[in-house]
Design a protein around this motif. Structure first.
Motif, PDB file in Angstrom:
ATOM      1  N   ALA A   1       0.816  -1.221   0.000  1.00 23.24           N
ATOM      2  CA  ALA A   1       0.000   0.000   0.000  1.00 23.24           C
ATOM      3  C   ALA A   1       0.849   1.270   0.000  1.00 23.24           C
ATOM      4  O   ALA A   1       0.313   2.375   0.008  1.00 23.24           O
ATOM      5  CB  ALA A   1      -0.931  -0.005   1.207  1.00 23.24           C
ATOM      6  N   GLY A   2       2.176   1.104  -0.010  1.00 28.18           N
ATOM      7  CA  GLY A   2       3.057   2.255  -0.113  1.00 28.18           C
ATOM      8  C   GLY A   2       3.661   2.738   1.184  1.00 28.18           C
ATOM      9  O   GLY A   2       4.325   3.789   1.203  1.00 28.18           O
ATOM     10  N   ARG A   3       3.502   2.001   2.281  1.00 26.20           N
ATOM     11  CA  ARG A   3       4.089   2.415   3.562  1.00 26.20           C
ATOM     12  C   ARG A   3       5.442   1.729   3.755  1.00 26.20           C
ATOM     13  O   ARG A   3       5.567   0.518   3.557  1.00 26.20           O
ATOM     14  CB  ARG A   3       3.164   2.054   4.736  1.00 26.20           C
ATOM     15  CG  ARG A   3       1.801   2.686   4.639  1.00 26.20           C
ATOM     16  CD  ARG A   3       0.883   2.226   5.768  1.00 26.20           C
ATOM     17  NE  ARG A   3       1.142   2.908   7.027  1.00 26.20           N
ATOM     18  CZ  ARG A   3       0.376   2.779   8.111  1.00 26.20           C
ATOM     19  NH1 ARG A   3      -0.691   1.975   8.079  1.00 26.20           N
ATOM     20  NH2 ARG A   3       0.660   3.436   9.203  1.00 26.20           N
ATOM     21  N   ARG A   4       6.435   2.522   4.118  1.00 24.34           N
ATOM     22  CA  ARG A   4       7.749   1.941   4.423  1.00 24.34           C
ATOM     23  C   ARG A   4       7.618   1.140   5.711  1.00 24.34           C
ATOM     24  O   ARG A   4       7.394   1.692   6.785  1.00 24.34           O
ATOM     25  CB  ARG A   4       8.804   3.042   4.576  1.00 24.34           C
ATOM     26  CG  ARG A   4       9.033   3.858   3.322  1.00 24.34           C
ATOM     27  CD  ARG A   4      10.274   4.762   3.453  1.00 24.34           C
ATOM     28  NE  ARG A   4      10.252   5.520   4.696  1.00 24.34           N
ATOM     29  CZ  ARG A   4       9.631   6.678   4.856  1.00 24.34           C
ATOM     30  NH1 ARG A   4       8.916   7.198   3.859  1.00 24.34           N
ATOM     31  NH2 ARG A   4       9.676   7.320   6.013  1.00 24.34           N
ATOM     32  N   THR A   5       7.777  -0.174   5.599  1.00 20.15           N
ATOM     33  CA  THR A   5       7.409  -1.080   6.690  1.00 20.15           C
ATOM     34  C   THR A   5       8.583  -1.950   7.107  1.00 20.15           C
ATOM     35  O   THR A   5       9.345  -2.435   6.265  1.00 20.15           O
ATOM     36  CB  THR A   5       6.233  -1.984   6.260  1.00 20.15           C
ATOM     37  OG1 THR A   5       5.139  -1.165   5.840  1.00 20.15           O
ATOM     38  CG2 THR A   5       5.782  -2.873   7.400  1.00 20.15           C
ATOM     39  N   LEU A   6       8.706  -2.133   8.414  1.00 19.44           N
ATOM     40  CA  LEU A   6       9.671  -3.073   8.980  1.00 19.44           C
ATOM     41  C   LEU A   6       8.901  -4.167   9.697  1.00 19.44           C
ATOM     42  O   LEU A   6       8.030  -3.878  10.526  1.00 19.44           O
ATOM     43  CB  LEU A   6      10.612  -2.378   9.967  1.00 19.44           C
ATOM     44  CG  LEU A   6      11.514  -3.296  10.807  1.00 19.44           C
ATOM     45  CD1 LEU A   6      12.537  -4.002   9.923  1.00 19.44           C
ATOM     46  CD2 LEU A   6      12.209  -2.522  11.923  1.00 19.44           C
ATOM     47  N   LEU A   7       9.206  -5.409   9.389  1.00 18.76           N
ATOM     48  CA  LEU A   7       8.675  -6.552  10.132  1.00 18.76           C
ATOM     49  C   LEU A   7       9.776  -7.041  11.057  1.00 18.76           C
ATOM     50  O   LEU A   7      10.820  -7.519  10.600  1.00 18.76           O
ATOM     51  CB  LEU A   7       8.237  -7.667   9.180  1.00 18.76           C
ATOM     52  CG  LEU A   7       7.793  -8.984   9.825  1.00 18.76           C
ATOM     53  CD1 LEU A   7       6.594  -8.768  10.756  1.00 18.76           C
ATOM     54  CD2 LEU A   7       7.455 -10.026   8.763  1.00 18.76           C
ATOM     55  N   LEU A   8       9.554  -6.911  12.362  1.00 18.37           N
ATOM     56  CA  LEU A   8      10.552  -7.286  13.361  1.00 18.37           C
ATOM     57  C   LEU A   8      10.166  -8.618  13.979  1.00 18.37           C
ATOM     58  O   LEU A   8       9.147  -8.722  14.672  1.00 18.37           O
ATOM     59  CB  LEU A   8      10.654  -6.206  14.439  1.00 18.37           C
ATOM     60  CG  LEU A   8      11.723  -6.408  15.515  1.00 18.37           C
ATOM     61  CD1 LEU A   8      13.113  -6.434  14.899  1.00 18.37           C
ATOM     62  CD2 LEU A   8      11.630  -5.312  16.568  1.00 18.37           C
ATOM     63  N   ALA A   9      10.967  -9.650  13.715  1.00 17.83           N
ATOM     64  CA  ALA A   9      10.715 -10.986  14.252  1.00 17.83           C
ATOM     65  C   ALA A   9      11.254 -11.052  15.670  1.00 17.83           C
ATOM     66  O   ALA A   9      12.461 -11.108  15.885  1.00 17.83           O
ATOM     67  CB  ALA A   9      11.372 -12.047  13.371  1.00 17.83           C
ATOM     68  N   ALA A  10      10.342 -11.050  16.655  1.00 17.95           N
ATOM     69  CA  ALA A  10      10.748 -10.983  18.061  1.00 17.95           C
ATOM     70  C   ALA A  10      10.138 -12.112  18.877  1.00 17.95           C
ATOM     71  O   ALA A  10      10.038 -12.003  20.097  1.00 17.95           O
ATOM     72  CB  ALA A  10      10.347  -9.634  18.650  1.00 17.95           C
TER      73      ALA A  10
END
Length: 395
Positions: free
Chosen positions: A29-38
């Protein structure tokens, strides 16, 4: 400000799948996204079909994935403290540990994940950070650590005592006892500042929780406990995702029976969270793997919103004649698990294994508790003016 979505829920409910699907949909959708595996597993690698490490890796346009390197985080902090203790350790004849001797104690990884999250937020590289947390029974205590530890640090080395270090030579001569070295105060100040950053991050209105559950009686009971604990600590629940809802019109009686259980679960969750959006993911024919299939999963729930409004840790105050009411939403709380007492200017609330101390507003500090009750998922504590205090204030 960076938006943070904490994804947690029940064991086996599909938390990682929902977290990854959320991140993929946001990036598309155009959002700069970080997926943090925690969550302490490598499930994100499998779900996204990528190899994820401690260094951020771009897996899609706009989507970066990173794993919390628990061992490296713990070793760095341990060696820092050990270095400051070097002289003291030598005096008592204790040899410092080598890096290969350091082991991470259970539960430390869940707390260290918050430090990695704070650095990611501080970098300002992402508009949205989706955190794949462990199950709620592990995640909730970890999220409560910054607030709890900050209280301990303040009690051990309060501001007044830190200020007294300027007079350390005089105090040592008068009292006849050695005063703590500068590094003790410096370490305490550094720890307190870092804990405040983590506490503020967890409590920020831009940080919310996406709760993932599966249909079933046992799962519903666990969801109630999770909702109660999350609400006690003031976490804002963005939405609830029910994963694995069967088709009610299936020709298979077993499928229809499971669909009925799912319907009862959904109805109960709607009653539990009357103002929280609830989405349903149907039973899928195959486990979703890869960005395309995860994007298909994400169509079943809404995009991540802008975040909640700022409030006072979830509680509000209302006036009822001469009384003041402190209202604290605690959905899913069993009255038998609830304990309440006042300690000075703080209200101590215990629900099962969870306990939180809430500092009372100035108006309530001059009041006495008249009574309390839990009704419709809201704790109501009644306060009346303390005659002795109010009379002194009016004189």
């Amino acid at each position: 400000m960076t938006r943070v979505l904490l994804v947690t829920g029940l064991p086996g409910a599909g938390r990682t799948t929902v977290a990854a699907a959320t991140a993929v949909a946001a990036a598309r959708a155009g959002r700069r996204t970080l997926l943090l595996a925690a969550d302490g597993t490598r499930d994100v690698d499998t779900v996204l079909d990528v190899s994820v490490g401690a260094d951020p890796v771009d897996v899609l346009p706009g989507l970066t994935v990173q794993r919390v390197a628990v061992r490296a985080e713990f070793e760095r902090e341990f060696l820092l403290v050990q270095g400051r203790l070097g002289a003291a350790l030598g005096v008592v004849g204790v040899d410092p540990l080598d890096p290969e001797e350091i082991t991470v104690p259970p539960g430390a990884g869940d707390v260290l994940a918050l430090r990695v999250l704070a650095r990611a937020v501080d970098s300002r590289r992402h508009e949205l950070i989706v955190v794949d947390l462990p199950a709620a029974e592990r995640a909730v205590p970890a999220l409560a650590v910054p607030e709890g530890l900050a209280r301990y640090v303040d009690r051990l080395l309060p501001v007044e005592r830190q200020a007294a270090r300027a007079l350390r030579p005089v105090l040592a001569a008068v009292a006849g006892v050695p005063m703590p070295d500068d590094w003790v105060y410096d370490t305490a100040r550094r720890v307190a500042a870092e804990l405040e950053v983590l506490r503020a991050l967890v409590a920020a209105p831009t940080t919310t929780v996406r709760l993932v559950v599966r249909p079933g009686t046992v799962a519903l009971a666990a969801a109630r406990r999770a909702a109660s604990a999350l609400s006690l600590y003031g976490h804002r629940i963005e939405d609830v995702i029910v994963n694995g809802v069967g088709a009610a019109d299936s020709p298979d009686p077993a499928v229809r029976a499971r669909a009925e259980v799912a319907r009862e679960t959904v109805d109960a969750l709607c009653a539990l969270f009357p103002r929280v959006p609830l989405a349903q993911i149907p039973v899928l024919t195959a486990e979703p793997l890869g960005a395309s299939e995860l994007a298909d999963v994400a169509v079943h729930f809404g995009p991540v919103g802008p975040g909640g409004a700022a409030d006072d840790d979830g509680h509000t105050i209302e006036r009822d004649g001469e009384r003041l009411l402190l209202l604290l939403p605690l959905p899913g709380t069993d009255r038998d698990d609830l304990d309440l007492l006042r300690r000075g200017d703080e209200l101590v609330i215990t629900i099962g294994p969870h306990r939180r101390l809430i500092r009372l507003p100035s108006a309530l500090r001059r009041c006495l508790i008249e009574g309390a009750g839990l009704r419709d998922g809201v704790l109501r504590v009644r306060f009346v003016p303390d005659p002795a205090v109010w009379m002194r204030a009016s004189q």
